[in-house]
Scaffold this active site. Structure first.
Site, mmCIF file in Angstrom:
data_model
loop_
_atom_site.group_PDB
_atom_site.id
_atom_site.type_symbol
_atom_site.label_atom_id
_atom_site.label_comp_id
_atom_site.label_asym_id
_atom_site.label_seq_id
_atom_site.Cartn_x
_atom_site.Cartn_y
_atom_site.Cartn_z
ATOM 1 N N SER A 98 -3.272 3.087 -8.537
ATOM 2 C CA SER A 98 -2.931 3.805 -7.998
ATOM 3 C C SER A 98 -3.499 5.011 -8.189
ATOM 4 O O SER A 98 -4.570 5.458 -8.135
ATOM 5 C CB SER A 98 -1.581 3.760 -8.624
ATOM 6 O OG SER A 98 -1.083 4.614 -7.814
ATOM 7 N N ASP B 40 2.374 -1.351 0.840
ATOM 8 C CA ASP B 40 2.213 -0.187 -0.132
ATOM 9 C C ASP B 40 3.610 0.638 0.204
ATOM 10 O O ASP B 40 2.989 1.558 1.291
ATOM 11 C CB ASP B 40 0.859 -0.529 -0.313
ATOM 12 C CG ASP B 40 0.825 0.816 -1.942
ATOM 13 O OD1 ASP B 40 1.991 1.529 -1.890
ATOM 14 O OD2 ASP B 40 0.052 1.156 -2.364
ATOM 15 N N HIS C 135 2.748 -1.974 -4.000
ATOM 16 C CA HIS C 135 1.678 -1.749 -4.481
ATOM 17 C C HIS C 135 1.755 -1.526 -6.380
ATOM 18 O O HIS C 135 0.406 -1.862 -6.368
ATOM 19 C CB HIS C 135 2.684 0.257 -5.051
ATOM 20 C CG HIS C 135 1.921 0.932 -5.562
ATOM 21 N ND1 HIS C 135 0.550 1.091 -4.823
ATOM 22 C CD2 HIS C 135 1.901 1.879 -6.182
ATOM 23 C CE1 HIS C 135 0.507 2.718 -5.652
ATOM 24 N NE2 HIS C 135 0.382 2.805 -6.293
#
Length: 267
Positions: free
Chosen positions: A93, A194, A224
């Site tokens: 991320s 996601d 995610h």
């Protein structure tokens, strides 16, 4: 404020090839610890720092910004460079954005990049309201634990501090501008399902980097936080294969006591 149990940084002294792992926004090393242990068990030197303001309480994050987070991973990269002949950077991320900026800024000092569901920008109306909203509301709903696997949870804040979110927005702009300077081999793994980072972010990254050795892998069974999800083992194995291809002889057979359930110095 003491660090939450499980959010501690992880370090392992292995061979001459090092890997720096960068966790995500409002998250902690817990989300990447199984990956770190997998790499350590195969003889790699591993560093997984705790970013400033993370791993305690969300209020502590309010007084930190992207300069603090980036400075921490930059220091860790420089320390690995002193210890190792070759270093790879990886992240989840926002950690993916940090890893990509490190690659852009450090050039040949980074041998390759691995990113999982990398974030590149903020989306929606909220991003435009942040400059004003952050002075009116301290925090909003958290983004942690977007995971498909039952009973698997991420240790992250249940609130997003808006001053920090505003700083993250600025960082994404900087990091996006740096992408053409990324020339290293790149392994990008992303989840089509996601709920935090849309596919457009990975598409933009792939379209802007200058890397010629690029591999994209879809994580069909995960959300995610794929490093704690159904595709975690695939992420770990693909990253080791990637490192082994670029640094032949660097990856060994798993050592007992340092696998996904093992322990290592510093975490």
């Amino acid at each position: 404020m003491s660090v939450l149990p499980g959010a501690e940084p992880f370090r392992h002294e292995g061979g001459d090839v090092g890997v720096l792992l960068c966790h995500g926004f409002t998250g902690s090393p817990q989300s990447l610890r199984p990956w770190a242990r997998y790499l350590a068990a195969r003889g790699l030197t591993v560093s997984l720092p705790l970013l400033p303001g993370h791993g305690t309480r969300w209020q502590d994050m309010q007084v930190t910004g992207w300069q603090d987070w980036y400075a921490e991973v930059d220091r860790e990269l420089r320390a690995l460079r002193e210890r190792c002949e070759r270093v790879f950077v990886a992240g989840l991320s926002m950690g993916g954005a940090l890893a990509l900026r490190l690659a852009a800024k450090h050039g040949d000092a980074v041998s390759g990049v691995v990113v999982v569901n990398p974030a590149n920008r903020m989306h929606g109306v909220a991003q435009h309201a942040l400059p004003v909203l952050r002075h009116l509301v301290p925090a909003t709903k958290g983004i942690a634990s977007d995971i498909a696997k039952p009973l698997s949870t991420e240790l992250g804040y249940d609130r997003v501090p808006l001053h920090s979110a505003h700083s993250l927005r600025a960082f994404f702009r900087l990091a996006d501008g740096d992408l053409p300077q990324v020339t290293q081999p790149l392994l990008l793994l992303r989840s089509p399902q996601d709920h935090v980072v849309p596919p457009a972010d990975s598409a933009r990254i792939l379209g802007r980097v200058s890397s010629t050795d690029v591999t994209e892998i879809l994580l069909e069974q995960s959300y995610h936080v794929a490093t704690l999800d159904h595709d975690a083992d695939r992420i770990f194995a693909e990253s080791v294969a990637f490192i082994g291809r670029l640094a032949p002889g660097s990856v060994g057979e798993p050592e007992s006591g340092l696998g996904k359930e093992g322990t290592a110095a510093g975490g």
